[in-house]
Write a protein that holds these residues in place. Structure first.
Motif, PDB file in Angstrom:
ATOM      1  N   VAL B  15      65.321  -1.555  90.032  1.00  0.00           N
ATOM      2  CA  VAL B  15      65.094  -2.568  88.997  1.00  0.00           C
ATOM      3  C   VAL B  15      66.431  -3.126  88.522  1.00  0.00           C
ATOM      4  O   VAL B  15      67.407  -2.391  88.353  1.00  0.00           O
ATOM      5  CB  VAL B  15      64.334  -1.945  87.799  1.00  0.00           C
ATOM      6  CG1 VAL B  15      64.318  -2.900  86.614  1.00  0.00           C
ATOM      7  CG2 VAL B  15      62.911  -1.586  88.193  1.00  0.00           C
ATOM      8  N   ARG B  37      53.570 -14.508  98.183  1.00  0.00           N
ATOM      9  CA  ARG B  37      53.570 -13.080  97.895  1.00  0.00           C
ATOM     10  C   ARG B  37      52.131 -12.574  97.991  1.00  0.00           C
ATOM     11  O   ARG B  37      51.180 -13.249  97.569  1.00  0.00           O
ATOM     12  CB  ARG B  37      54.115 -12.783  96.501  1.00  0.00           C
ATOM     13  CG  ARG B  37      54.066 -11.305  96.118  1.00  0.00           C
ATOM     14  CD  ARG B  37      54.883 -11.011  94.878  1.00  0.00           C
ATOM     15  NE  ARG B  37      54.439 -11.773  93.735  1.00  0.00           N
ATOM     16  CZ  ARG B  37      55.209 -12.021  92.665  1.00  0.00           C
ATOM     17  NH1 ARG B  37      56.445 -11.568  92.621  1.00  0.00           N
ATOM     18  NH2 ARG B  37      54.732 -12.708  91.655  1.00  0.00           N
ATOM     19  N   ALA B  39      50.019  -9.186  96.984  1.00  0.00           N
ATOM     20  CA  ALA B  39      49.906  -7.855  96.392  1.00  0.00           C
ATOM     21  C   ALA B  39      48.962  -7.021  97.252  1.00  0.00           C
ATOM     22  O   ALA B  39      48.154  -7.570  98.010  1.00  0.00           O
ATOM     23  CB  ALA B  39      49.398  -7.960  94.960  1.00  0.00           C
ATOM     24  N   GLN B  62      58.481 -17.412  87.115  1.00  0.00           N
ATOM     25  CA  GLN B  62      58.849 -16.030  87.390  1.00  0.00           C
ATOM     26  C   GLN B  62      60.362 -15.933  87.465  1.00  0.00           C
ATOM     27  O   GLN B  62      61.051 -16.910  87.319  1.00  0.00           O
ATOM     28  CB  GLN B  62      58.248 -15.600  88.728  1.00  0.00           C
ATOM     29  CG  GLN B  62      58.726 -16.489  89.880  1.00  0.00           C
ATOM     30  CD  GLN B  62      57.621 -16.707  90.892  1.00  0.00           C
ATOM     31  OE1 GLN B  62      56.841 -15.814  91.174  1.00  0.00           O
ATOM     32  NE2 GLN B  62      57.538 -17.905  91.417  1.00  0.00           N
ATOM     33  N   LEU B  82      62.318  -7.095  88.913  1.00  0.00           N
ATOM     34  CA  LEU B  82      61.417  -6.366  88.032  1.00  0.00           C
ATOM     35  C   LEU B  82      60.490  -5.500  88.876  1.00  0.00           C
ATOM     36  O   LEU B  82      60.299  -5.763  90.068  1.00  0.00           O
ATOM     37  CB  LEU B  82      60.572  -7.344  87.203  1.00  0.00           C
ATOM     38  CG  LEU B  82      61.310  -8.409  86.412  1.00  0.00           C
ATOM     39  CD1 LEU B  82      60.313  -9.398  85.814  1.00  0.00           C
ATOM     40  CD2 LEU B  82      62.154  -7.772  85.326  1.00  0.00           C
ATOM     41  N   LEU B  83      59.921  -4.480  88.257  1.00  0.00           N
ATOM     42  CA  LEU B  83      58.953  -3.644  88.973  1.00  0.00           C
ATOM     43  C   LEU B  83      57.819  -4.497  89.528  1.00  0.00           C
ATOM     44  O   LEU B  83      57.329  -4.258  90.643  1.00  0.00           O
ATOM     45  CB  LEU B  83      58.379  -2.574  88.041  1.00  0.00           C
ATOM     46  CG  LEU B  83      59.288  -1.406  87.686  1.00  0.00           C
ATOM     47  CD1 LEU B  83      58.617  -0.524  86.644  1.00  0.00           C
ATOM     48  CD2 LEU B  83      59.640  -0.594  88.924  1.00  0.00           C
ATOM     49  N   SER B  84      57.425  -5.493  88.780  1.00  0.00           N
ATOM     50  CA  SER B  84      56.290  -6.340  89.177  1.00  0.00           C
ATOM     51  C   SER B  84      56.613  -7.242  90.363  1.00  0.00           C
ATOM     52  O   SER B  84      55.729  -7.913  90.892  1.00  0.00           O
ATOM     53  CB  SER B  84      55.829  -7.196  88.000  1.00  0.00           C
ATOM     54  OG  SER B  84      56.904  -7.991  87.523  1.00  0.00           O
ATOM     55  N   ASP B  85      57.868  -7.268  90.782  1.00  0.00           N
ATOM     56  CA  ASP B  85      58.228  -8.077  91.948  1.00  0.00           C
ATOM     57  C   ASP B  85      57.893  -7.371  93.261  1.00  0.00           C
ATOM     58  O   ASP B  85      57.990  -7.979  94.340  1.00  0.00           O
ATOM     59  CB  ASP B  85      59.722  -8.413  91.933  1.00  0.00           C
ATOM     60  CG  ASP B  85      60.084  -9.368  90.810  1.00  0.00           C
ATOM     61  OD1 ASP B  85      61.179  -9.223  90.227  1.00  0.00           O
ATOM     62  OD2 ASP B  85      59.258 -10.268  90.518  1.00  0.00           O
ATOM     63  N   SER B  86      57.514  -6.118  93.179  1.00  0.00           N
ATOM     64  CA  SER B  86      57.130  -5.404  94.402  1.00  0.00           C
ATOM     65  C   SER B  86      55.965  -6.105  95.085  1.00  0.00           C
ATOM     66  O   SER B  86      55.044  -6.580  94.414  1.00  0.00           O
ATOM     67  CB  SER B  86      56.725  -3.964  94.077  1.00  0.00           C
ATOM     68  OG  SER B  86      57.829  -3.224  93.621  1.00  0.00           O
ATOM     69  N   GLY B  87      56.007  -6.134  96.397  1.00  0.00           N
ATOM     70  CA  GLY B  87      54.912  -6.770  97.127  1.00  0.00           C
ATOM     71  C   GLY B  87      55.334  -7.111  98.532  1.00  0.00           C
ATOM     72  O   GLY B  87      56.420  -6.745  98.991  1.00  0.00           O
ATOM     73  N   THR B 113      59.895  -3.051  97.775  1.00  0.00           N
ATOM     74  CA  THR B 113      59.532  -2.036  96.788  1.00  0.00           C
ATOM     75  C   THR B 113      60.639  -1.973  95.755  1.00  0.00           C
ATOM     76  O   THR B 113      61.800  -1.737  96.098  1.00  0.00           O
ATOM     77  CB  THR B 113      59.337  -0.664  97.433  1.00  0.00           C
ATOM     78  OG1 THR B 113      58.348  -0.757  98.456  1.00  0.00           O
ATOM     79  CG2 THR B 113      58.906   0.360  96.402  1.00  0.00           C
TER      80      THR B 113
END
Lengths: 113, 115
Positions: B15, B37, B39, B62, B82-87, B113
């Motif tokens: 992060v 992207r 998910a 974003q 950010l953590l939410s960018d994982s995908g 990740t």
């Protein structure tokens, strides 16, 4: 934004059976496309059907389009284990920007040997 | 024939670290270029598209940005992940058919990740 909705979300069949997936959409379209995605890979374009077409074939694939019901179906005949993948529909539109497709959430197909 | 290359294939980043994903297309000129992207277990979310050098359209607010420094090169970046960018990030190119149909060809994808 998502427009297409595929059903079922998941489908499990035996090799040799036919697989049917459906896609519904909300607004008028120029065309509808089906893509395939193997696990962890990019999507591959399978077939495109225009809004003035009702049925299209490509090998073991058959796509139908019913614009009055705003729906399409993808039929895979004589399925094989190698057909195991996720299948997505995407709609193309004329109005405004026709460069963006609107995607469904996909149907996960498992073909068991 | 046209080919599309996307790299890296897999990326694990902490992060707050920066990100750069690169995509190049060969065998075509002036393609439309896209970053999507995906998910886990979900459909595709369009992040950016470009119709020419330096022309970028953003679809979702974003902390990501995109650039197209050359005709066949498309870069996805972030200054602080950010953590939410994982995908799973997918690059694609397309040309518009005469009928107006827009058919996409995708790269193999980059799995990010963020830890």
């Amino acid at each position: 934004s998502q427009q297409g909705e595929e059903d079922p979300q998941a489908l499990s069949i035996q090799e040799g059976e036919n697989a049917t997936m459906n896609c519904s959409y909300k607004t008028s379209i120029n065309n509808l496309q089906w893509y395939r995605q193997n696990s962890g890979r990019g999507l591959v374009h399978l077939i495109l059907i225009r809004s003035n077409e009702r049925e299209k074939h490509s090998g073991r694939l058959r796509v139908t389009l019913d614009t009055s019901k705003k729906s399409s179906s993808l039929l895979i005949t004589a399925s094989r284990a190698a057909d195991t993948a996720s299948y997505f529909c995407a709609t193309g539109h004329n109005a405004g920007n026709n460069r963006k497709l609107i995607w469904g959430l996909g149907t996960s197909l498992a073909v068991n040997p | 024939s046209q080919t599309i290359h996307q790299w890296p294939a897999t990326l694990v980043q902490p992060v707050g670290s920066p990100l750069s994903l690169e995509c190049t297309v060969e065998g075509t000129s002036n393609p439309n270029l896209y970053w999507y992207r995906q998910a886990a277990g979900r459909g595709l979310q369009l992040l950016f598209y470009s119709v020419g050098i330096g022309q970028i359209s953003s679809e979702v607010p974003q902390n990501l940005s995109a650039s197209r420094p050359q005709d066949r090169q498309f870069i996805l970046s972030s200054k602080k992940l950010l953590l939410s960018d994982s995908g799973f990030y997918l690059c694609a190119w397309s040309v518009i058919w005469g009928s107006g149909a827009n058919v996409l060809t995708f790269g193999a994808g980059s799995r990010l990740t963020v830890l």
